[in-house]
Design a protein around this motif. Structure first.
Motif, PDB file in Angstrom:
ATOM      1  N   TYR A 148      21.439  34.470 -10.179  1.00 31.89           N
ATOM      2  CA  TYR A 148      21.494  33.766 -11.458  1.00 31.89           C
ATOM      3  C   TYR A 148      21.439  34.717 -12.657  1.00 31.89           C
ATOM      4  CZ  TYR A 148      20.372  29.632  -8.646  1.00 31.89           C
ATOM      5  OH  TYR A 148      20.390  28.617  -7.708  1.00 31.89           O
ATOM      6  N   ARG A 149      21.325  36.008 -12.429  1.00 26.80           N
ATOM      7  CA  ARG A 149      21.184  36.952 -13.541  1.00 26.80           C
ATOM      8  C   ARG A 149      22.515  37.103 -14.259  1.00 26.80           C
ATOM      9  NH1 ARG A 149      16.919  40.091 -14.755  1.00 26.80           N
ATOM     10  NH2 ARG A 149      15.976  39.743 -12.699  1.00 26.80           N
ATOM     11  N   ASP A 150      22.471  37.008 -15.608  1.00 18.46           N
ATOM     12  CA  ASP A 150      23.701  37.087 -16.393  1.00 18.46           C
ATOM     13  C   ASP A 150      24.010  38.525 -16.807  1.00 18.46           C
ATOM     14  OD1 ASP A 150      22.113  37.705 -18.614  1.00 18.46           O
ATOM     15  OD2 ASP A 150      22.283  35.703 -19.508  1.00 18.46           O
ATOM     16  N   ALA A 151      25.078  38.704 -17.569  1.00 17.39           N
ATOM     17  CA  ALA A 151      25.531  40.046 -17.945  1.00 17.39           C
ATOM     18  C   ALA A 151      24.538  40.771 -18.836  1.00 17.39           C
ATOM     19  CB  ALA A 151      26.888  39.957 -18.647  1.00 17.39           C
ATOM     20  N   ASP A 152      23.666  40.021 -19.507  1.00 15.75           N
ATOM     21  CA  ASP A 152      22.663  40.635 -20.384  1.00 15.75           C
ATOM     22  C   ASP A 152      21.347  40.893 -19.677  1.00 15.75           C
ATOM     23  OD1 ASP A 152      24.356  40.640 -22.647  1.00 15.75           O
ATOM     24  OD2 ASP A 152      23.914  38.528 -23.005  1.00 15.75           O
ATOM     25  N   GLY A 153      21.276  40.583 -18.392  1.00 15.51           N
ATOM     26  CA  GLY A 153      20.073  40.860 -17.623  1.00 15.51           C
ATOM     27  C   GLY A 153      19.054  39.737 -17.609  1.00 15.51           C
ATOM     28  N   PHE A 154      19.423  38.554 -18.122  1.00 13.94           N
ATOM     29  CA  PHE A 154      18.518  37.414 -18.131  1.00 13.94           C
ATOM     30  C   PHE A 154      18.821  36.492 -16.950  1.00 13.94           C
ATOM     31  CE2 PHE A 154      18.433  38.980 -22.398  1.00 13.94           C
ATOM     32  CZ  PHE A 154      17.222  38.595 -22.963  1.00 13.94           C
ATOM     33  N   LEU A 155      17.812  35.743 -16.521  1.00 13.28           N
ATOM     34  CA  LEU A 155      17.998  34.760 -15.458  1.00 13.28           C
ATOM     35  C   LEU A 155      18.467  33.450 -16.081  1.00 13.28           C
ATOM     36  CD1 LEU A 155      14.792  35.456 -13.334  1.00 13.28           C
ATOM     37  CD2 LEU A 155      17.156  36.085 -12.772  1.00 13.28           C
ATOM     38  N   ALA A 156      19.704  33.059 -15.816  1.00 14.75           N
ATOM     39  CA  ALA A 156      20.314  31.871 -16.427  1.00 14.75           C
ATOM     40  C   ALA A 156      20.024  30.646 -15.565  1.00 14.75           C
ATOM     41  CB  ALA A 156      21.809  32.078 -16.617  1.00 14.75           C
ATOM     42  N   LEU A 157      18.774  30.231 -15.539  1.00 13.64           N
ATOM     43  CA  LEU A 157      18.357  29.069 -14.752  1.00 13.64           C
ATOM     44  C   LEU A 157      18.337  27.828 -15.632  1.00 13.64           C
ATOM     45  CD1 LEU A 157      15.282  30.608 -12.884  1.00 13.64           C
ATOM     46  CD2 LEU A 157      17.685  30.653 -12.195  1.00 13.64           C
ATOM     47  N   GLN A 158      18.895  26.740 -15.139  1.00 16.95           N
ATOM     48  CA  GLN A 158      18.851  25.469 -15.857  1.00 16.95           C
ATOM     49  C   GLN A 158      17.444  24.893 -15.763  1.00 16.95           C
ATOM     50  OE1 GLN A 158      21.631  23.982 -17.446  1.00 16.95           O
ATOM     51  NE2 GLN A 158      20.091  22.628 -18.341  1.00 16.95           N
ATOM     52  N   MET A 159      16.897  24.444 -16.915  1.00 17.13           N
ATOM     53  CA  MET A 159      15.548  23.878 -16.983  1.00 17.13           C
ATOM     54  C   MET A 159      15.642  22.472 -17.566  1.00 17.13           C
ATOM     55  SD  MET A 159      13.855  27.260 -18.767  1.00 17.13           S
ATOM     56  CE  MET A 159      12.132  26.753 -18.612  1.00 17.13           C
ATOM     57  N   GLN A 160      14.924  21.524 -16.960  1.00 14.82           N
ATOM     58  CA  GLN A 160      14.928  20.150 -17.448  1.00 14.82           C
ATOM     59  C   GLN A 160      13.534  19.554 -17.358  1.00 14.82           C
ATOM     60  OE1 GLN A 160      17.872  18.096 -15.018  1.00 14.82           O
ATOM     61  NE2 GLN A 160      19.496  18.521 -16.504  1.00 14.82           N
ATOM     62  N   VAL A 161      13.226  18.656 -18.306  1.00  9.59           N
ATOM     63  CA  VAL A 161      11.970  17.916 -18.256  1.00  9.59           C
ATOM     64  C   VAL A 161      12.262  16.449 -18.540  1.00  9.59           C
ATOM     65  CG1 VAL A 161      11.437  18.503 -20.679  1.00  9.59           C
ATOM     66  CG2 VAL A 161       9.621  17.681 -19.157  1.00  9.59           C
ATOM     67  N   ARG A 162      11.639  15.592 -17.745  1.00  9.23           N
ATOM     68  CA  ARG A 162      11.764  14.146 -17.902  1.00  9.23           C
ATOM     69  C   ARG A 162      10.382  13.532 -18.055  1.00  9.23           C
ATOM     70  NH1 ARG A 162      16.180  15.539 -14.785  1.00  9.23           N
ATOM     71  NH2 ARG A 162      18.103  14.357 -15.247  1.00  9.23           N
ATOM     72  N   VAL A 163      10.304  12.494 -18.879  1.00  9.91           N
ATOM     73  CA  VAL A 163       9.086  11.710 -19.019  1.00  9.91           C
ATOM     74  C   VAL A 163       9.404  10.286 -18.599  1.00  9.91           C
ATOM     75  CG1 VAL A 163       7.297  10.860 -20.588  1.00  9.91           C
ATOM     76  CG2 VAL A 163       8.196  13.175 -20.871  1.00  9.91           C
ATOM     77  N   ASN A 164       8.714   9.812 -17.579  1.00  3.52           N
ATOM     78  CA  ASN A 164       8.960   8.470 -17.031  1.00  3.52           C
ATOM     79  C   ASN A 164      10.432   8.275 -16.682  1.00  3.52           C
ATOM     80  OD1 ASN A 164       6.222   7.935 -17.469  1.00  3.52           O
ATOM     81  ND2 ASN A 164       6.615   7.204 -19.541  1.00  3.52           N
ATOM     82  N   GLY A 165      11.042   9.334 -16.157  1.00  5.18           N
ATOM     83  CA  GLY A 165      12.414   9.274 -15.687  1.00  5.18           C
ATOM     84  C   GLY A 165      13.466   9.536 -16.734  1.00  5.18           C
ATOM     85  N   GLU A 166      13.087   9.599 -18.010  1.00  7.98           N
ATOM     86  CA  GLU A 166      14.045   9.822 -19.093  1.00  7.98           C
ATOM     87  C   GLU A 166      14.112  11.311 -19.449  1.00  7.98           C
ATOM     88  OE1 GLU A 166      16.060   7.577 -20.517  1.00  7.98           O
ATOM     89  OE2 GLU A 166      15.278   6.026 -19.157  1.00  7.98           O
ATOM     90  N   LEU A 167      15.332  11.849 -19.504  1.00  6.69           N
ATOM     91  CA  LEU A 167      15.512  13.250 -19.864  1.00  6.69           C
ATOM     92  C   LEU A 167      15.075  13.465 -21.313  1.00  6.69           C
ATOM     93  CD1 LEU A 167      16.626  16.039 -18.943  1.00  6.69           C
ATOM     94  CD2 LEU A 167      18.819  15.356 -19.948  1.00  6.69           C
ATOM     95  N   VAL A 168      14.139  14.401 -21.519  1.00 12.03           N
ATOM     96  CA  VAL A 168      13.607  14.689 -22.852  1.00 12.03           C
ATOM     97  C   VAL A 168      14.099  16.040 -23.355  1.00 12.03           C
ATOM     98  CG1 VAL A 168      11.489  15.112 -24.171  1.00 12.03           C
ATOM     99  CG2 VAL A 168      11.579  13.232 -22.522  1.00 12.03           C
ATOM    100  N   GLY A 169      14.208  17.013 -22.466  1.00 13.25           N
ATOM    101  CA  GLY A 169      14.624  18.350 -22.886  1.00 13.25           C
ATOM    102  C   GLY A 169      15.309  19.105 -21.771  1.00 13.25           C
ATOM    103  N   GLU A 170      16.211  20.019 -22.164  1.00 16.31           N
ATOM    104  CA  GLU A 170      16.852  20.899 -21.193  1.00 16.31           C
ATOM    105  C   GLU A 170      17.309  22.162 -21.899  1.00 16.31           C
ATOM    106  OE1 GLU A 170      20.342  19.225 -19.433  1.00 16.31           O
ATOM    107  OE2 GLU A 170      20.913  18.145 -21.259  1.00 16.31           O
TER     108      GLU A 170
END
Length: 324
Positions: A202-224
């Motif tokens: 998952y490491r990108d060209a700039d050396g960072f880990l490009a992992l998708q992150m998500q958070v849900r509250v009571n099943g509803e997507l709040v942030g990603e």
């Protein structure tokens, strides 16, 4: 490889996770495996995979390890922007000092919570929040580690929820110290510890880990967000944490909260907190917070009522006596 700590039929075990479930490594802990070195730990894990598994549905996942220290950074600019707007009423921006070096605070290593455990509202809190993060676990002791060598000191990664009592935190930080009780009541780690080699694709060209992150509250997507939106890669955080001092095997370094809704505090700062803003309110007992990070896994905690304690005593009337 995924290392985990779990409870089954009253017994706590350490070992590895496969599609079949959890495989125990007798006579050790995940912290001891981390301290043995990545190669030794992986060898032990490979041997454990030959033993029968206990299905995940039958175990309680505990925090993957008991870290000796926990440093939590604030490495996402977008998160800082949103929170500053909430604190200042929409004025101001990210301070220049944020860009000059990574910033972190030490949080409570005794308040680690398992991937699916309940989280109690801390005493006196009425503005409870979550924070979606990823944490790196140190696998090799080091002092003043050079950034180009810092990757050698990372054993692996886990999902990190830095639960926050925003009202308690706000009071504390007006004293220019903290956070303390605004943060030290619960930190979720889990569901397991994924070795660093598993995430290299998952490491990108700039050396960072490009992992998708998500958070849900009571099943509803709040942030990603993407983990690669950090201002510094984890290697720089390791180098800074060890600058002029030491990091030890098992130490945990949090990324800080991601942007784009990684916490409610950021959304309140950007959108307001009134009911018509459509921003979720503070967490209440019964709410379920679920976080998923690509390549690592999912943690899911329900908020429950906490203990009811008497108010904290205020300071006494000031005295300036100089003699008995």
């Amino acid at each position: 490889m995924r290392f985990a700590t779990w409870e089954h039929q009253g017994e706590v075990s350490a070992g590895v996770v496969s599609d079949a479930g959890v495989h125990g490594i007798p006579g050790t802990t995940v912290l001891e495996l981390v301290r043995s070195g990545l190669a030794t730990a992986i060898a032990a894990g490979e041997q454990a995979l030959e033993a029968p598994a206990v299905p995940l549905a039958e175990v309680r996942l505990l925090p993957p390890l008991h870290p000796p220290t926990v440093r939590d950074f604030v490495a996402f600019e977008e998160h800082v922007e949103g929170v500053v707007k909430g604190v200042t009423g929409g004025t101001g921006g990210v301070v220049d000092e944020w860009y000059q070096a990574p910033t972190f605070y030490f949080t409570n290593p005794y308040a680690m919570v398992g991937a699916h455990d309940d989280v109690a509202v801390p005493p006196g809190c009425s503005v409870l929040d979550f924070e979606l993060e990823v944490a790196a676990v140190i696998g090799r002791d080091g002092a003043s580690v050079a950034p180009e060598r810092a990757g050698e000191h990372v054993f692996g990664y886990t999902v990190f929820n830095d639960w926050s009592a925003r009202d308690l935190q706000a009071r504390e930080m007006k004293v220019s110290l903290g956070p303390a009780k605004g943060k030290d009541f619960a930190t979720t780690l889990g569901p397991w510890l994924v070795t660093a080699d598993e995430l290299e694709p998952y490491r990108d060209a700039d050396g960072f880990l490009a992992l998708q992150m998500q958070v849900r509250v009571n099943g509803e997507l709040v942030g990603e967000d993407l983990l690669s939106n950090m201002g510094w890669p984890f290697e720089e955080l390791v180098a800074y944490a060890s600058r002029g001092t030491v990091v030890r095997s098992g130490d945990v370094l949090g990324s800080g909260t991601c942007g784009n809704g990684g916490c409610l505090g950021e959304l309140w700062g950007r959108n307001g907190s009134s009911p018509d803003s459509r921003t979720p309110p503070p967490l209440q007992p019964g709410d379920v917070v679920e976080m998923t990070v690509e390549g690592i896994g999912t943690i899911r905690n329900q908020v429950v009522a906490g203990v009811d304690l008497p108010p904290v005593a205020p300071a006494r009337t000031r005295t300036r006596a100089r003699t008995r």
